[in-house]
Every structure is written in structure tokens, then in C-alpha cells.
Design an enzyme around this catalytic site. Sequence first.
Site, short mmCIF file in Angstrom:
data_model
loop_
_atom_site.label_atom_id
_atom_site.label_comp_id
_atom_site.label_asym_id
_atom_site.label_seq_id
_atom_site.Cartn_x
_atom_site.Cartn_y
_atom_site.Cartn_z
CE LYS A 34 -3.51 -0.01 2.86
NZ LYS A 34 -5.08 0.23 2.41
NE ARG B 162 -7.32 2.50 4.81
CZ ARG B 162 -7.71 3.67 4.34
NH1 ARG B 162 -6.67 4.82 4.27
NH2 ARG B 162 -8.84 3.90 3.90
N GLY C 215 -8.35 -7.66 4.44
CA GLY C 215 -9.14 -7.69 5.84
C GLY C 215 -8.50 -8.28 6.87
CG MET D 244 -2.72 -6.64 8.13
SD MET D 244 -2.15 -7.12 9.74
CE MET D 244 -1.32 -5.89 10.60
NE ARG E 298 -6.42 -4.35 -2.98
CZ ARG E 298 -6.86 -4.55 -1.67
NH1 ARG E 298 -5.96 -4.99 -0.66
NH2 ARG E 298 -8.14 -4.76 -1.55
CG HIS F 198 -14.11 -11.16 4.44
ND1 HIS F 198 -14.41 -12.38 4.67
CD2 HIS F 198 -12.92 -11.06 4.88
CE1 HIS F 198 -13.33 -13.16 5.28
NE2 HIS F 198 -12.34 -12.10 5.24
CB SER G 95 9.31 -42.54 -10.34
OG SER G 95 8.32 -41.68 -10.07
CB CYS H 78 5.13 -40.57 -9.33
SG CYS H 78 5.78 -41.88 -8.24
CE1 TYR I 54 7.75 -38.95 -14.29
CE2 TYR I 54 9.81 -39.49 -15.16
CZ TYR I 54 8.94 -39.98 -14.33
OH TYR I 54 9.18 -41.09 -13.77
#
Lengths: 906, 906
Positions: free
Chosen positions: B44, B114, B123, B125, B370, B486, B795, B862, B882
Site C-alpha cells: 500500500k 492503516r 481484511g 490487518m 494494487r 469479504h 521416480s 510421482c 518430469y
Amino acid sequence: MSLSSQKSKANGAPMNGSSEKWVYSFAAGASDGSAEMRNLLGGKGANLAEMSNMGLPVPPGFTITTDLCTYYYANSETYPDALDGQVEAALKAIEADVGAVFGDTDNPLLVSVRSGARASMPGMMDTVLNLGLNDVTVAGLAERSGDARFAFDSYRRFIQMYSDVVLGVDHYMFEEVLEQHKLDNGLILDTDLSADDWRSIVAQYKAIVERELNMPFPQDPREQLWGAIGAVFGSWINQRAVTYRRLQNIPAEWGTAVNVQAMVFGNMGDDCATGVAFTRDPSTGENIFYGEYLVNAQGEDVVAGIRTPQHLTIAGKERNGSDLPAMEEVMPDVFKQLAGVRETLEAHYKDMQDIEFTVQSNKLYILQTRSGKRTAAAAVRIAVEMVADGLISQPDAILRVEPGQLDQLLHPRLDPDAARNVLSKGLPASPGAASGQIVLSADLAEDLARKGEDVILVRIETSPEDINGMHAAQGILTTRGGMTSHAAVVARGMGRPCVAGAGEINVDYDKGQVRVGDRTLAAGDQITIDGATGEIIDGKVPTIEPDLSDDFAKLMEWADGIRRLKVRTNAETPVDARTARDFGAEGIGLCRTEHMFFDPERIVAVRRMILAEDVTGRRAALDELLPYQRQDFVELFTIMSGLPVTIRLLDPPLHEFLPKSDEEIREVARAAGSDLAMMQDRAVQLYESNPMLGHRGCRLGITYPEIYEIQARAIFEAAVLVAKDSDETVLPEIMIPLAATRKEIDILKERIDQVAEAVFSESGSRVAYQVGTMIELPRAALRAGEIAESAEFFSFGTNDLTQTTFGISRDDASNFLNDYAHQGIIDVDPFVSIDVDGVGELVSIAAERGRATRADIKLGICGEHGGDPASVKFCDRSGLDYVSCSPYRVPIARLAAAQASVEADG
Amino acid sequence: MSLSSQKSKANGAPMNGSSEKWVYSFAAGASDGSAEMRNLLGGKGANLAEMSNMGLPVPPGFTITTDLCTYYYANSETYPDALDGQVEAALKAIEADVGAVFGDTDNPLLVSVRSGARASMPGMMDTVLNLGLNDVTVAGLAERSGDARFAFDSYRRFIQMYSDVVLGVDHYMFEEVLEQHKLDNGLILDTDLSADDWRSIVAQYKAIVERELNMPFPQDPREQLWGAIGAVFGSWINQRAVTYRRLQNIPAEWGTAVNVQAMVFGNMGDDCATGVAFTRDPSTGENIFYGEYLVNAQGEDVVAGIRTPQHLTIAGKERNGSDLPAMEEVMPDVFKQLAGVRETLEAHYKDMQDIEFTVQSNKLYILQTRSGKRTAAAAVRIAVEMVADGLISQPDAILRVEPGQLDQLLHPRLDPDAARNVLSKGLPASPGAASGQIVLSADLAEDLARKGEDVILVRIETSPEDINGMHAAQGILTTRGGMTSHAAVVARGMGRPCVAGAGEINVDYDKGQVRVGDRTLAAGDQITIDGATGEIIDGKVPTIEPDLSDDFAKLMEWADGIRRLKVRTNAETPVDARTARDFGAEGIGLCRTEHMFFDPERIVAVRRMILAEDVTGRRAALDELLPYQRQDFVELFTIMSGLPVTIRLLDPPLHEFLPKSDEEIREVARAAGSDLAMMQDRAVQLYESNPMLGHRGCRLGITYPEIYEIQARAIFEAAVLVAKDSDETVLPEIMIPLAATRKEIDILKERIDQVAEAVFSESGSRVAYQVGTMIELPRAALRAGEIAESAEFFSFGTNDLTQTTFGISRDDASNFLNDYAHQGIIDVDPFVSIDVDGVGELVSIAAERGRATRADIKLGICGEHGGDPASVKFCDRSGLDYVSCSPYRVPIARLAAAQASVEADG
């Protein structure tokens, strides 16, 4: 040459064996080899070469190297081209020496063929005697020896042995023929048979072979020789050999050598004999000449234990109350010569020797020498006395005693004041005492032992097939055979009590019964054997603690002087702690607090704690436990005053404390004043699919902080109390189990420190303490660097570390671990001896990373491995500070630690 | 300066803060900071600075750095000496800019305070508005604004907010006073209250504070300011924030900044407003201006969802069928200005922005910008369209979509042809559809979800306290609040379907009921919500597969073009295999053959196999299974033709296949024609204390060779069959599970090769295949070098590897893993995202050692981690070839793999 051949072996078997020396000759006064070449020539071959070099009367022969065995298996069971020529040349040398010719009709050379591995493997490898006999040469032998009976007896022995070992014809067929012949002819003993009897039996033996194999018994001596050599190599991979190697941790890669040696005969008449001699008493270690012999017998008769042998010395005869004359009386000159050999060999090898000899027509031949197997007591005494005699150094003495063997000395013996209903008596073949149920088969003994039952293996005689059962049994009883019989030798090596040759006892395998006089015992009945006296006793007899000899004390003193590694004990009861301290423990390395919770006085409070619905209820129950726990620690701190005491906070999952049976659950619900349904609910709630990996260890401390808080309070209150009353320092070390992360230690250490501060401020006095952790999860080992930022010491819990590293639950492993051993996947049970390659690497990683963070971090091990000599040596190599083991293993660990130091310096 | 301060932060908080710059001012046109300083100023603060620099109408203010938060916690919650002076100077700058003075009687400066962390934490803080008001300045505000009602309303808001957030006085006390006042005076809406009403309420509010805290409400504006600053820092470690950080994986060390900013008022009359705008539609990603506003309201009113807000644009209003006028109509000039800000900000940030604005007396102020949270569909569309618009590159686009979010797109939606008994309709707040039982509390939702039940969390509105329950629920339904409430924001972020503001529905928490018209549903009843339409439907509605957009296809194409890591799937059924191939799987990485055994047609044969007393019986039962297994593999090879198929041989302990209940056991005994008692015996015999570490995996293959032989035969026969009928290569990879040693692989590979040769010679044709192993035990990872001598691929079974490395059973972990998360011991469930420090090191060790032995060894993963984006990135960094994951996770893994490549290149 020997060096280069050893090198080639290390690099794998050579594929081209043409330039290699595969055959090493020996003959009295000169040989190609020496005792140093044991790896290449095997133990027997190296010693035959050495004795020949020393000028001892060794029948000439040659050794085919262990490299050849390796070559053989690496090359689809074929020999290198060069072998044949080398064997022929060596055979020629024997012929020249003996003055006989292999296969010659008139003057045939006969040979023995024996295996000979690097490590002694008694009874495990096959032997062929009298090789070279056939239908023609047997006549030559009869002629030259002037004894046709001897010649045909030798021939039938050869056919039987060769057919069994080389050709695979079951020996019982031959035995049946012999028995039938005796019955038909009204003969009782083998010695009753005449030359013609043996001639007829030889014919029948040959017919058996021809019938079974559809080919005649081989008549060509060279075919016989190569068949026997192949059989020796083949026997290297037979089941018995594989099992023995597994039990003794001998690598299959070592291979065996083959020894071919001119035959000498102990069975050519009454001026012949054969026997076994020990340079000292293998049972007590006393420096006396000890041994047995048989007149007019062939080599294997003594070891096989079929005839009861006679003593070598008059003293031995008298000591054992034997009626049979000693060799010292019967053959005084030869005996004198043998006594001289005893002196020569022991002075040369600087160790107690086990010697095989044969007397042929009053001439002594030495067939073998090797380091003699001995009991632990003998090992200790011999080692200490040899230092006193200036034969060996203290470090040598330390290496001479196998640490695991000490078990024999440390375990209880029969209470001399207890009533003994002695059933019978045999030979005191291996010391120690044991009780257990009678079991008549080795396989059943193994099965029952696996189920945790104590068994005594009872056999007429034992054979290598019985080794598994002997290993599993608490003790061994045989009704035949002497002090050097298979049962006796193997039992001493294994540290099992053994009573041998108990001839009054009759074993009926079929009925599953054992009869002594008019008393009949069934398999399953309890008996006790006393290996120190040879007594066989009805029922179970109470035992008392062992008395340790001065020699033992001296050896341990030397060990303590040389070792770097400290030895602590795992103990939670005052009795254990005191025993361990008496055995030389230098503190407690593991006090499992949960064991203290099972006391009947406390278990109700423990269960109330577990059943509590909230922290208030738990705390109330814990407050009840506090005074008990405090008193536990007061006692331990007092017994161990001046020494560190490592206390592990509660470790097992809570459901372990809950009752198991429905009836028990009801009882506890009543006693605890709680609802049965609620009790059952809680049990279900606490149930875990894999408790080993469940809500236990420090995870309990994280979720139920009050449990560890109370335990910490008990520890600190006890420490403060004991410190007030004592001049010695109290050294509590609080150990957090099963951590996987640094954060767990951070959180718990902070709480422990808070409790400590509270107790110190309440009592107005302080004690120093440490907070550390077990390293028993792979993750903890890997993260040891950061864990050491919080933990002041590490203790490796190698039981759990083995379970997690291998992914094997100790409770379930028996389902497959035997198969794993049989298939050669594991050499040794990783729960018995640390898996150096896997678990060991994690220990090393953790030690290194822990020290990198905290240079002076104290490192120890407290799994069962702490009492295993091989594991103790690994711990020394890894630079740990101490091992902790069960009380009775403390001396073993001390000796193993000393050996590790000697080996590291060497 | 900013660099050095960031550096000091990296090295730990400075202990002496005197020379550090802790406070960064901003004001339209000029500021100390910029968007790059997000780590120091928080999101912020950095954006306020950036927007100020861009000349946007940002009310002036200053940011206290995140370094200060770190300093604060590192120094026992104290501030550095220099802070006070820096704050005073920055305050002066605001006063000068605004022309008002903090605490001044006539012209008081009011500020908001803030929090502002690095990562957006909506929501989570606490915020304080109107700070600076007291009994004196409120009069000044009334005077200068000419609106006493506004002034006292502001003051009461301030007292309530400040008391709640800073002083810890429960807000319900204030709400009760307000409700009572309304009741007493016959007033309904807050807007009905007059200045005097508010004045009276202010007096009562102050009395509450005095009563509760025993001290008056603070009147000194500077005391108020420091109180609020401290409360922001304090809120960084409150439970809500800790939970959010845990769920979002935000390190506690980042800290928060504090933003102090001059107040502007959207509630000073009808020429005032406040609202939230998105530069594109956050739900669909469409490039339209999207947002909501409220006239005459203060900042938090829109986000809190208490009043139903109005649309910004006429198009938006029409599209949603709203009657309320759009801002475009009501305040056309200000709207035009806001639309310009939209263009400016998106062009500047090159990402969709979420903007908070306030209009005070027709003047626009931008309070925050933001990156806007968005649905997966919106994320994909925005990313692809921004590439088309030349705003960002393809790699940027790949990084813009959170892979885990794709789940939303891939999962089934409601079958449009299925009957829908629509109960009511709310706002389509987060896409997707879900069915489940009605649950009215977040805690219960969490409990039931843990037991595997599907739940829909139904609330009047949600608050940060509900986050755990929202996470656990399949879907969320609220009866109040808009698209930016919210519930809506959090649900979109979590990828949960959400219907918000369903005003017709009445929730009665006490009775546990939900009423819609005359229909009453109880907690526990099944409902379905459709987040795409906002419909709430009675019962469970069937779903169909998702349609994937062209944008999605394009993004995945870019991802495939850039990624190095291959993506396979875990599948054993044809349906799964086909789905996965459609989702882009490049083969099967894990086919769990045991899943094929549970088919009702086969389970009897499986059980007969298990119950067999010997190998003959086992083989007979296995022969029956062979055709089934072969057909399984025929189908998989056909579907995956041309791609590799890794088949894991039987893994779980045999008792898993046995029936559990007594009745079932009886049934199976009958069906299998076996004896009930024998069946029970066998079940007891197979029982294991820790099956996870028991007789399973390749241990079965070692002890029951015939099982793996039959499986291998099925594989090879199927491969030969399919290869004959297809042009594509069949690529079977046979995987041996749970190996701990090389020898296991040696033995099993030899048997598999023998079966292969047999099948190839029977069929007269050959296929290429590989034999490899799972690395799922720490020992296997450590011994990977020698295992790779036998295994052709590895694997990583990271599920089991996590269990053994951590010593945690996944089945039992829930008992303590929550406590572990709450106490900060673990940041993320190690079964969800790979434990890089522990398990990860073993993976790296194994990869390195395996490659050292066999340079081209194929390495994959895997475990479930194969579909977790963070774990996929770890696999890429570790150089694996992989990952293999469940079919629906394949696109997620493809995108994560592409991000890993982009990040590695970046």
C-alpha cells in the site's frame, strides 16, 4: 607374485588366467606360500605352507588359490587354461617327495582334497579322503601296506565320501548297505569286518552309484581329482556355507582355496592314531596341553564325535576321570614330539593353536594348525597370560577377545544354592547356563525362538544343517560326541551353553520324547542345562549374577586405558543403573521415562491423564504422578552421582498406556471412575494406523505441554534435592525425542528452561543442566546444523533412525527379513548391527553438521546398537563421544571401544 | 538510502536506529518512495508513493517502514529514538499540504492509520479512521464542515474503531448502545440519526471505554496516533494474521508498514462517495471498467458489504439488472476523471488494478491501488489479452497466472441439462459449482471437511475469523454483501465457488436452520451453489467437464513452449488416462496396479491369492488375474500410445485387500470356498503394527516372486499385443516400489527380464522396456549411486519419502499437524508442498548420485507433490526430467513448470 595376484583379485577376477600362478606347493622344509598369504591361500593352505617352512612334519601337497574360486564363478564355472599344467607339476612334486605315483598300480599316491577359506568355517566345507583309489590301485595299496582290510576299508570310505560330496548320492544308501551286511553276518562293530567284508561292500557301493547315476563310479584318479576340486568350489555356494557366512558376516567374494595333500593314515593299525590338540585349554584358557585322539582311526572320526575319544595327557585323563589310556602313556615318544610341536607353534603364532595331527606307523604328521576357538573366559585368560608371558602386547590382548563373546561371562549362572533335580550329566562343552523347553528339531527351535520362547535344542548329535537352530536356542544338549564335537565347537563359538555327549539320555525323534532312566520328558517340557558342570536339570533353575575373574578386570582396565569413546548405559530402574555402574558405565545415556509409568501404582494416574478431556484434568492426573517421577530421578541421580544422566521425555504414543482387552478396559474404567463408553471412545480416538510414525515423541510435548512440564519439574526438583545432599555434581541432561525440526526444540527448550527457573527460584538453589535431542529421524539428521543451534547434545536413536531410513518397522520386519537374509539382500539385521552405508551416513552427516554449528556438541548413540561391537566401532570412527547400551552390554562396549582405538592407531 | 536500509534488514534488524530513515512521506506530485520499494514500504505504501509521484490525487501522508516492524519485534517492542522526530516532521508536511493542524481546535487534521504489508492481506490487518478527533476537535470539525451530524458520526465511528482495534474493547458493546438508542427513539436506519443522537451516543461510547478500561478515552491526538501505530504492529502477530500468512505462505519476518494519511470523507453529503474499482472485470477478465460505489459513505462501508453498493458504469448496472443509478450517471465528471485514472494506472502497472477511491465534495481522491485479485478465468484472459495489447510479454503472461488457481477452470461445472430445483439466487461472487451439506459455522466446516465430507459454508456474512472454514468448504454462501465483500474476495482468491448477498435467504444460527420463503432447510441438508450464475439449488446436482477457453489453450501453448520439465499423469483407469492425455499429459508417470485389484470381478481372486497356503495356490489365483491385468495394460498402452507408461508393481501390504468386517469376511470365505477360521487366521497373520513400514512394496516381490512375475507377464503380453496393432511405439517402464538396497532391484530386475524374454520368445516379437525404481525411502536416496547401477530410472515417491524422512504417517498426522502449523513449526503441510529443506535434500542427493552413476538416468516425481506448483518448481530446480500428477492437475503442473523455466531464466 602373491601381491600382484591379490591385486588382480581386488580388481575383479582376471579374464585371462594364463600368466597367473594358481597353484602353491608345500612340503616339509619348503613351500611357495606363507602364513601372510591367508587371503590368497585360505587359512588352512597358508598355515600348511607356514608349517612346512618351519620344518614341521607336514605331508606334502599344494593349494589352489582363492583367486581361482573367484575366477571360476566369474567365468561361468570354468577354469583358466593354465591350471591343468600347474596342478600336474604340483602333483609331480608330491610324487617325488612321497615316492609314490598318483594312479600307479603298485605304489599309488593317495591324496586328500579339502577346502580352506580365509576364515575358519568348521564343518561347513566338504572333504574327500583317500582320493586316487580305484579297483586297481586298491590292490596296490593292499600289497604295499600289507593290509588288505585297511585298503578296502579306505576304498569304501572313499567311495562313500566321494559319492556323497562330489556325485550327490545320499549317504544313507551306503549306511544301509553296511548295516545290512553287519546284520546278515552277525557283526556289530566296524572293526569286526574283514577285508572280504569290505571288498563285498565296495562292490555293493559301486553298484549303488551305477544304479543312481546310471554310470560307473569313476576309476580315473585324475577324473576323481578334478571332480573333488569342483565339489569344493561348488560347496562354497551351498546352503550351509551361505548360512554360516551370513551368521558370521563373511563376504561371499572371499572364495575358498582347495588343498590337495598326500594322505597319511591313522587307521593302518594300533601304531596309528589321529587327533586334535589345543595348545591351551579352550574352555578355561589354562596353559595346559589339551586334546583328544583315537587309535587306529581316520582323520574325520575325532571331529565327527562318533567314537568317544581319549585324552592326550595323563593329567587330562585324570582330571576328567576317564578310564581310557592317554596318548602320553600309549605313544610316549610321539607324544613328546607333539608336545614340542605345541611349543613351536604357539611361540610362532603367538596365539592358542588348534592342531590336527595323524600318527602313521608311529610317525607324527601335522595336518593343520589354526587359531583355536575358545570360550570368552578362555579368551580373556589366554590374552592376559600371554601379555604376562611377554608373547603379546596389551593392545594385542585387547584385540584377541571378541567383545560379543563377553556376554558368556556377564550373564547369570545357576544359583548354586537352588535345588537342582539333576536328570543326568554330560560333558561341560560350552559354559553358561540356560533354561527352556525341550525342542528336538533345529527348525522348530528357530520358529519358537522367533516367537520369543526360550528353547533348549536337544539332539543326538548336531550337524551343520542345525546351525540356525543352535543360534536360536538358549542352549544345546547332545547325547553323543566329545568336547571337540560339532555341537561343542559351534556352541562355544556362538556363546551358547552346551552340554555334549550325555550318553544316558535317549532321544526319540519320532515320539518327540527324551528318556533318562525311567523318566520320560516330552518336547515342550522345561529343562535347564549347566554348561559349566555338564548337568542336565529338570525344570527351570534360578540364576545369580556372574563372578568376574581378575583377568577380566585386568583386560577391562587396559581397555579403559586405551579407549576414546565413553560408555554409558540405558537404564531407568535403580537395579539396572547399579548393575551398569558396577559394569563400568560412565553415566546414563538413555532413561526412558515411559517405563516408569507402567508401575501398577501409577498406571491408573497415567490412564486418567490420557482420558482427561481437557488440560485441567490432565494436569490433575500429572500432579499425582509428580512425586513418583521425582523419586525415580532422586534414585537415579544418587546412584549415578558425579556422572551424567540423560533423561528422555515421554516418547510413545499415549494409546500404548491404555488397556487392550475388553475386560481390562472395564476394570480401568471402574478404577479410574470413568465411563466405559468414554474410555472406549478415547481408545478409538487415540488409535493410529502407524503408531511408529504417529502422535508420539516431542509431538506429545507440543500438543500437551503439561506432560513435559511435569516431567521437567520432577527432574529439576530431584536434581536440586540430590545436589543438596551430595558432594558430587548432579548432571541432568534432558532429551527431547523424535524432533524433526529446530522449532520443536526451540519451543520445548523454552518451556523446560521456564520450569527450571521456577524450581530453582522455589528451592533457592540451582543445578547445571543441558537440553538436547534425539536424532532419530532422517530429517533431523539432515537439519542437524540448525537443530544444534538449540540442542546442546545429540543422542542418535538408531532404532528409530533405522526404521525410518529403511522404512522398516521392527515389529513387522520378521515377515520378510529372513527372506532378505537368505537372498543376500542384507548381510546382517540392521536392527542388530548398524547399517553403515545408509543409517551410518545419516549419523555422519548429523555429526558433521551438528559440530559445524556447535563445535563442542556432545554426541552419543542410545539405540540397541550401542552394545553391538561393530556398531560401537562405527561410532568411534564417526567421532561420537559416547555409546549407551543395556547394562550387561557395558563391558562389551568398553572392549569394542578399546578395539576401535587400537584399530584406529594401527 | 532505501538500498542500504533494505540491506540492513536482510542482515537482521539494526540495533541502533538513530541514523536510519524510518518514515517516507508522500503527497500528490512528490514522495520519498516508489513502487519499487514494496519490501520496505509495504504494498500500500509503495503504491501510494508511486501514485503520488505520478501526480494522481492522493491525500498526503507518510509510511513507517517494514524495517521498523522488524526493529520493533527485535527490540522487545520498542521504537528507535529517531522515530518520533521523523513522524513529527512528516506530520508537519501533511499539515502544510492540507492546511490543517493535527489536534488543532479550529481546523483539525484527521488521519487514517492503516497497515500495509508486502503482500496484500485483505481484511486481515486493522485500520483506524478519523484519528485526531476528540471532544474539542470534533467541534472544530463540525464548525469547518458546517455539518455537526457528520462530525459526531465521524467521532463515534472513530471511538468505536479505535476502542475495538487499539484498546481491545469488544465492538458489540457499542453496537448494543446504538441499537438501544434507535429502539428508544423509534429510529431505523443510521441515516435517521441526528447530530444530537450521535452526540449522545458518543457520550455513551466514551462511558463504555471508561467503564471497561478504567480510564477515559484518550483525548490527546498524538497519544491516539502512537496507539494506532502500535496496534498495527501488534496486529501483525494476531491469530488471524498468523493464520492467513500460514495459508498463503507469507514469512512472519516480512513485517508490516504503517500508513498514516490525511482523511478525506466520502460521507460528508450527497456530493461525496466512496468506492472500489477494477480496471477489468475480476470475474471474467473482460476489458471493461468494473466497480461499485456508495454515495455518502465512509471507506470501509463498501468492502464490509453492509450496504448493497451501486455500479460504477451504466453498462455494469444494466448487465446486472440493478435499479440503482450508476456513478457514471450520478457524478459524470468525477466518473470521467476516475476512468482516466483507470487508464493511467493500468498502463503504468501493466496489470489489472484494484483501486479504492473517495469523492469528497465532488473531488476525487485515490486511496489505494494494487494488483486486483481475479478468478482463474479472468487471470488467463487478462494475461493473454495483455500480450495481444503489447502490454506484457509471453513469459510475463505465464507468470501472471497462479497455477493452483487453474483448478477453478478444470473442475466440473453443473450439468446444464440436469434438473435444478433453484431455491434462490445471489451474486455470482466466485465461479465454479459445488454441492455439500449446509454448515453454519466455520469451525464445524473445518471439522467435517477433515473427515472427508463436502460442506457448503452458509453465513450471513463472513469475517476473517471464518478463513479456516472457508478454506475447508467446497463452497461459500452468504446472505449479505456484494461482489467485493469479504466472502467474495477471499473465495475468489481461494478458488472456492461463492454465491454472495443472497438476501432472500434467512440464516438462523441458533436453530441451525436456513429458511427460503416457506422452505426450511436444516444444517446437514444437501445444497448446491453455482458460482457462475449465483443460483442456490436444493440437493446435489450432477456436473460435467469444464470447457476450456481459447485463451487458456493459448497460455498453455506458451507454457509448453517454454518449459523444460515434462508432465505426466498418475492414472490407472482408461478414463483418467484419457482425461490426462486431453489435459496434455506426456505419458503415465505412475500406474498403481493395486487399484486395479479392487474391481469386484477380481477381488475374489486377489483374496484367494492372499489366502493361498503355498506358492501353487498363489500362482493359480494369479493366473486368473492375468487376463484382467493384461487387458488393463492393453487399454493404457493404447490410450497412451507413443508415450511412456510407468507401471508400479504391487505396493500395499496384502492385508489391505482383505475384508474388514466380520460379515464381509464370512462372505469372502464362502465365495472363495475357504474356511472362515483359516481366513481369520490369515488376517491375523497378516496384521502389522505399522503397515506403512511393513511387508509391502518390493518386499512382496522378494517373498512372493510369483506376484511380480504375473504382473510383468501381463505388462509384456499387453505391450506385445498393442505394439503389433499400432504404428506408435509402446514404452513400458516397470517400476519397483519401496526399494532400500541395490540388491532388491538386482533380484527383481533379473526376474522381470526373464519374464520379458519368455514373453518375447512366445510371441515372436519384442518391445523395448525399462526397469526402474521408486526412490521413497531415505536409504534409497542415500544409496542412489549404487541403485542406479541397476535401475534405469528413478521416480521419487515423495509421499512415502515425506513419511519416512519426517517420521510422520499421513493417516495419523492430523492429530498434531494443526498444532504444528499453529505453533509455527511447519509453514506448510509437507504432504501438500514438498519439504525442500529435508525431503528436498534427499531428492537432490539421490538425483546427483544417480546421475553420477548413470548420466542419462531418467528422474521424475510421482507423489502428490507432482501437482503442487511450489513442488513442481523445486523439481525443476533439482533438474528432474518430469513430474507426474493427477489428471486434473496436469495443466497446473504444465504452467508451474513453465513458470519455473521463466524464473530460472530471469
